[in-house]
Design an enzyme around this catalytic site. Structure first.
Site, PDB file in Angstrom:
ATOM      1  N   ASN A  10      60.937  75.048  56.677  1.00 19.61           N
ATOM      2  CA  ASN A  10      60.987  74.131  55.595  1.00 19.61           C
ATOM      3  C   ASN A  10      59.889  73.102  55.911  1.00 19.61           C
ATOM      4  O   ASN A  10      60.095  72.266  56.633  1.00 19.61           O
ATOM      5  CB  ASN A  10      62.440  73.308  55.432  1.00 19.61           C
ATOM      6  CG  ASN A  10      62.603  72.232  54.549  1.00 19.61           C
ATOM      7  OD1 ASN A  10      61.262  72.229  53.782  1.00 19.61           O
ATOM      8  ND2 ASN A  10      63.484  71.509  54.622  1.00 19.61           N
ATOM      9  N   LYS A  12      58.941  70.709  54.058  1.00 13.83           N
ATOM     10  CA  LYS A  12      59.155  69.292  53.542  1.00 13.83           C
ATOM     11  C   LYS A  12      57.789  68.839  52.898  1.00 13.83           C
ATOM     12  O   LYS A  12      56.925  69.758  52.153  1.00 13.83           O
ATOM     13  CB  LYS A  12      59.672  68.598  54.346  1.00 13.83           C
ATOM     14  CG  LYS A  12      60.827  69.132  55.284  1.00 13.83           C
ATOM     15  CD  LYS A  12      61.730  68.146  56.027  1.00 13.83           C
ATOM     16  CE  LYS A  12      63.004  68.831  56.534  1.00 13.83           C
ATOM     17  NZ  LYS A  12      63.742  67.798  57.497  1.00 13.83           N
ATOM     18  N   HIS A  93      69.492  70.601  49.841  1.00 13.33           N
ATOM     19  CA  HIS A  93      68.957  69.859  51.172  1.00 13.33           C
ATOM     20  C   HIS A  93      69.733  68.482  51.240  1.00 13.33           C
ATOM     21  O   HIS A  93      69.466  67.600  50.218  1.00 13.33           O
ATOM     22  CB  HIS A  93      67.382  69.764  51.435  1.00 13.33           C
ATOM     23  CG  HIS A  93      67.246  69.372  52.813  1.00 13.33           C
ATOM     24  ND1 HIS A  93      67.194  68.310  53.302  1.00 13.33           N
ATOM     25  CD2 HIS A  93      66.576  70.308  53.738  1.00 13.33           C
ATOM     26  CE1 HIS A  93      66.774  68.254  54.489  1.00 13.33           C
ATOM     27  NE2 HIS A  93      66.663  69.512  54.781  1.00 13.33           N
ATOM     28  N   GLU A  95      68.223  65.889  51.987  1.00 15.23           N
ATOM     29  CA  GLU A  95      67.176  64.864  51.648  1.00 15.23           C
ATOM     30  C   GLU A  95      67.057  64.575  50.039  1.00 15.23           C
ATOM     31  O   GLU A  95      66.475  63.659  49.581  1.00 15.23           O
ATOM     32  CB  GLU A  95      65.640  65.422  52.109  1.00 15.23           C
ATOM     33  CG  GLU A  95      65.897  64.845  53.778  1.00 15.23           C
ATOM     34  CD  GLU A  95      64.745  65.753  54.653  1.00 15.23           C
ATOM     35  OE1 GLU A  95      63.935  66.391  54.005  1.00 15.23           O
ATOM     36  OE2 GLU A  95      64.855  65.638  55.819  1.00 15.23           O
ATOM     37  N   GLU A 163      73.640  72.040  58.214  1.00 15.57           N
ATOM     38  CA  GLU A 163      72.560  71.096  58.533  1.00 15.57           C
ATOM     39  C   GLU A 163      73.040  69.734  58.795  1.00 15.57           C
ATOM     40  O   GLU A 163      73.317  69.129  57.679  1.00 15.57           O
ATOM     41  CB  GLU A 163      71.327  70.937  57.788  1.00 15.57           C
ATOM     42  CG  GLU A 163      70.701  72.274  57.373  1.00 15.57           C
ATOM     43  CD  GLU A 163      69.097  71.929  57.190  1.00 15.57           C
ATOM     44  OE1 GLU A 163      68.375  72.398  58.004  1.00 15.57           O
ATOM     45  OE2 GLU A 163      68.973  71.323  56.179  1.00 15.57           O
ATOM     46  N   GLY A 169      65.828  66.074  62.120  1.00 16.11           N
ATOM     47  CA  GLY A 169      64.722  65.288  62.546  1.00 16.11           C
ATOM     48  C   GLY A 169      64.724  64.144  63.533  1.00 16.11           C
ATOM     49  O   GLY A 169      64.024  63.307  63.890  1.00 16.11           O
ATOM     50  N   SER A 209      66.853  69.714  63.990  1.00 15.23           N
ATOM     51  CA  SER A 209      66.347  69.807  65.321  1.00 15.23           C
ATOM     52  C   SER A 209      66.257  70.901  66.239  1.00 15.23           C
ATOM     53  O   SER A 209      66.195  70.982  67.377  1.00 15.23           O
ATOM     54  CB  SER A 209      66.920  68.580  66.031  1.00 15.23           C
ATOM     55  OG  SER A 209      66.603  67.286  65.584  1.00 15.23           O
TER      56      SER A 209
HETATM   57  P1  PGA Z   1      64.346  69.488  61.516  1.00 15.75           P
HETATM   58  O1  PGA Z   1      64.583  69.567  59.814  1.00 15.75           O
HETATM   59  O2  PGA Z   1      64.240  70.803  62.027  1.00 15.75           O
HETATM   60  O3  PGA Z   1      62.958  68.793  61.381  1.00 15.75           O
HETATM   61  O4  PGA Z   1      65.225  68.708  61.969  1.00 15.75           O
HETATM   62  C1  PGA Z   1      65.424  70.649  59.424  1.00 15.75           C
HETATM   63  C2  PGA Z   1      65.587  70.697  58.009  1.00 15.75           C
HETATM   64  O5  PGA Z   1      65.738  69.532  57.326  1.00 15.75           O
HETATM   65  O6  PGA Z   1      65.672  71.535  57.293  1.00 15.75           O
END
Ligand code: PGA
Length: 249
Positions: A10, A12, A93, A95, A163, A169, A209
């Site tokens: 992903n 982003k 997601h 976010e 997640e 992150g 992560s």
């Molecule tokens: P990350 O993000 O691997 O940077 O923690 C995962 C995600 O949001 O899908």
């Protein structure tokens, strides 16, 4: 049919035309791991270029609108993703759930739109830190599953990504036991609602992560069929060790 391992990047809001070279490197090397399905979800602006640069690659969107078309400035409809060559869309997601106020009903409508456009769907769920600390994480996530997973779909085309928000992150990850407990609970809830297809065909990804150092352990947890990867999916050097870890399982 055994569930195939699935590792999805992903990107982003990262990536410009020059980043297509990273995708080419990732898909070229991922071809060495025949047992793992690999996909990349770049920003909308790169979907067409990525599909053109890597024919046959599984490329997806990171969101879609629930409507097929209309007066929704700035939004992209699922059939538009399919038209651009995408075969997959991420919905729900955190976010977007948190940043854009998307409810379970919104996420379900988006999943239905993606499936209706012929796309595969990765539907994300996950608890915030305070819910994990209060011991209510499994109840919270199962409520998200109940509210956002559609009623009727081909189980091979809908994957769930667990997640935990506090792991995205941050470099923090849950224990392997916590991941296995959550994935077992999700699998149980899906099996109770959808029967054997949920056990045989629906893939459950862990996200938050994931990197080359922890992938082996996290992907080895019970009922984990792969990973949804953010930061570590942007370059071949960081992403390919995760694909290699999945291939070893
Ligand atoms: P990350 O993000 O691997 O940077 O923690 C995962 C995600 O949001 O899908």
């Amino acid at each position: 049919m055994a569930r195939r391992k699935y590792v999805v990047g992903n990107w982003k809001m990262n990536g410009v035309t020059a980043s297509i070279a990273d995708a080419q490197a990732i898909f070229a090397a991922a071809g060495d791991h025949a047992g793992v399905d690999v996909a990349i979800c770049p920003p909308f602006t790169l979907i067409g270029a990525m599909v053109a640069a890597v024919p046959g690659a599984e490329v997806g969107g990171q969101d879609c609108h629930s409507a097929v078309s209309g007066a929704f400035t700035g939004s992209v409809a699922a059939p538009m993703l399919a038209d651009a060559g995408a075969s997959l869309v991420i919905v729900g997601h955190s976010e977007r759930r948190e940043g854009c106020g998307e409810s379970d009903a919104d996420v379900r409508a988006k999943a239905e739109a993606g499936l209706g456009a012929g796309l595969s769907v990765i539907l994300c769920v996950g608890e915030p830190c305070e819910v994990r600390e209060s011991g209510r994480a499994i109840d919270y996530v199962l409520a998200q599953i109940a509210g956002s997973v559609p009623d009727d779909f081909d189980a091979t085309r809908l994957a769930i990504a667990y997640e935990p928000i506090w792991a995205i992150g941050t470099g923090l990850v849950p224990t392997v036991d916590d991941v296995a407990a959550m994935h077992g609970a999700i699998r149980g809830a899906l099996a109770a609602r959808f029967g054997g297809a949920a056990e045989e065909d629906m893939r459950l990804l862990y996200g938050g992560s994931v990197n080359g150092d922890n992938a082996c352990e996290l992907l080895g947890a019970g009922d984990v069929d792969g990973a949804l990867v953010g930061g570590a999916s942007l370059t071949a050097a960081k992403f390919l060790p995760i694909v290699a870890a999945a291939a070893k399982l």
